[in-house]
Write an enzyme that holds these catalytic residues in place. Structure first.
Site, mmCIF file in Angstrom:
data_model
loop_
_atom_site.group_PDB
_atom_site.id
_atom_site.type_symbol
_atom_site.label_atom_id
_atom_site.label_comp_id
_atom_site.label_asym_id
_atom_site.label_seq_id
_atom_site.Cartn_x
_atom_site.Cartn_y
_atom_site.Cartn_z
ATOM 1 N N GLU A 138 2.012 12.637 0.609
ATOM 2 C CA GLU A 138 2.239 12.618 -0.848
ATOM 3 C C GLU A 138 0.911 12.733 -1.591
ATOM 4 O O GLU A 138 0.852 13.302 -2.674
ATOM 5 C CB GLU A 138 2.956 11.328 -1.257
ATOM 6 N N GLU A 139 -0.151 12.196 -1.002
ATOM 7 C CA GLU A 139 -1.470 12.249 -1.645
ATOM 8 C C GLU A 139 -2.095 13.639 -1.554
ATOM 9 O O GLU A 139 -3.170 13.875 -2.095
ATOM 10 C CB GLU A 139 -2.409 11.217 -1.019
ATOM 11 N N ASP A 168 1.894 8.088 3.624
ATOM 12 C CA ASP A 168 0.477 8.296 3.923
ATOM 13 C C ASP A 168 -0.416 7.314 3.173
ATOM 14 O O ASP A 168 -0.040 6.725 2.161
ATOM 15 C CB ASP A 168 0.057 9.727 3.598
ATOM 16 N N HIS A 212 -5.502 3.206 -5.858
ATOM 17 C CA HIS A 212 -6.559 4.085 -5.365
ATOM 18 C C HIS A 212 -7.932 3.424 -5.421
ATOM 19 O O HIS A 212 -8.949 4.124 -5.490
ATOM 20 C CB HIS A 212 -6.578 5.426 -6.110
#
Length: 422
Positions: free
Chosen positions: A162-163, A96, A394
């Protein structure tokens, strides 16, 4: 200049032709980079990785794998059964992207837009999951050429979310485990990697035991009594109470936690309260995160936060409650498995390029796999050698050097091969 560790020193199982395996890994690099550019240019948010999953599944099917789709909503699992009996090893990649608008000037820059929590945003592989997908697809293709010599089974897990899944949805590694991804066939060990923009290309970093933190999300609701801003004595100020609660939380870290055992962090990242400058509002909401690497410290910190939230609010005439949501467990590298597989990492990168690291307070839901079976998770260098500036994960400026991907293919290939042959 591309980084290629000296391959002449590699010790590969006699079941394989060393020259053939080396050449297959070298030959796959252009494809891995091409896939990475495609996924980077076409990112998708958590639990919405439909096109990503389709491309992965098509690739695995083309290699003759048994393929499962729709696992944990959008996950893909490929199973390669060797012709020789043996154990089962799993290799995992997360797929993702993040709600981040890319600021890089790359020919494969993401221009994708989507909506996240009601807000329109850019979408970007700002944590390197595009490289993880591509590396594992490359490993799958390499192994597909040697099925007749594999002792056991390799399970390729392409994990969504996963986020973190969107609010109100399940997702990620915990849902994959819940749906039985480590069963049928039952996995004996699992390996995963994470590209790292602050680690030079050609370098691998690892740590036995706790490597990444358990992550909790918390929400505090403070209730006061609304009054005019000119007459604070006429009400109970929830913003003032919130400030005292935040200050109290930091004393848990600085005065009550033995940081010689492991690091710990409490962060309040969002405060919402009030509508106007001259009104003391009725309520306030605090949202934040707790990061711990030790189970006893985690329990103590959560207990003390709960106690402080209630008692501090009461001391100032208000009320407050706190709720915790578990996001990840400690990413715990099984010490015995790590010791056993360290030579495989050293074969891939060269002994001098495999470095012991300290624990970090970031989190990884790979930890849910490790809770069930022994696992090893490591960092893969993605920063151009000689760079003095890393591009943080990020962020809109996150950047990875494509030359780091081939080492990821080597490392995952040797880990799986050596584990099955040991």
């Amino acid at each position: 200049m591309k980084f290629l560790p000296a391959l002449c020193c590699l010790i590969i199982s006699s079941a394989f032709s060393q020259t053939t395996l080396e050449q297959d890994i070298i030959d796959i690099e252009p494809k891995v980079i091409e896939w990475r550019h495609h996924f980077h240019q076409n990112p998708e948010l958590s639990n919405r990785e439909f096109k990503t999953a389709k491309k992965i599944a098509e690739h695995l099917k083309s290699l003759g794998f048994e393929v499962q789709t729709g696992v944990a909503k959008t996950g893909v699992v490929g199973i390669l059964k060797g012709d020789l009996p043996g154990k089962v090893v799993a290799l995992r990649a997360d797929i993702d992207a993040l709600p981040v608008t890319e600021r890089n000037d790359l020919p494969f820059k993401s221009e994708v837009r989507d909506t996240f929590l009601g807000t329109e945003t850019g979408v970007m592989h700002a944590c390197g999951h595009d490289t993880h997908i591509s590396i594992l697809m490359g490993v799958a293709e390499v192994f597909s050429k040697h099925k007749d010599k594999i002792k056991g089974t390799i399970k390729f897990i392409f994990q969504p979310a996963e986020e973190g899944p969107p609010p109100g949805e399940e997702g990620g590694a915990s849902l994959m485990v819940k749906e039985g991804v480590l069963e049928n066939p039952k996995v004996d060990a699992i390996f995963g990697l994470h590209i790292n923009s602050a680690t030079p290309v050609g370098t691998i970093k690892y740590k036995p035991g706790g490597m990444m933190a358990a992550v909790e999300r918390f929400v505090v609701n403070v209730k006061g009594k609304q009054t005019h801003g000119s007459q604070p004595w006429g009400g109970v100020d929830p913003i003032y109470i919130s400030a005292k609660i935040i200050d109290g939380y930091q004393s848990i870290i600085s005065r009550e936690s033995n940081l010689l055992v492991e690091p710990a962090v409490i962060t309040v990242g969002k405060i919402t309260s009030g509508v106007r400058f001259n009104i003391i509002p009725e309520s306030a909401e605090l949202i934040g995160t707790v990061r711990t690497l030790d189970a006893d410290m985690r329990t103590k910190i959560i207990t003390r936060m709960t106690e402080m939230t209630e008692t501090i609010a009461k001391a100032y005439g208000g009320e407050a409650t706190i709720e915790f949501q578990e996001n990840t467990l400690v990413t715990y590298n099984d010490p015995d498995l790590t010791s056993q597989m360290l030579p495989s990492l050293e074969k891939a990168a060269g002994k001098d390029n495999v470095k012991l690291m300290k624990a970090v307070t970031g989190g990884e839901d790979f930890s849910y796999f490790q809770e069930v079976v022994p696992g090893l998770y490591f960092y893969l260098g993605g920063m151009t050698p000689g760079n003095t500036e890393a591009f943080p994960h990020h962020t809109p400026d996150f950047k990875i050097d494509d030359n780091g991907l081939i080492l990821g293919v080597k490392a995952m290939t040797y880990l799986a091969l050596d584990y099955l042959n040991n």
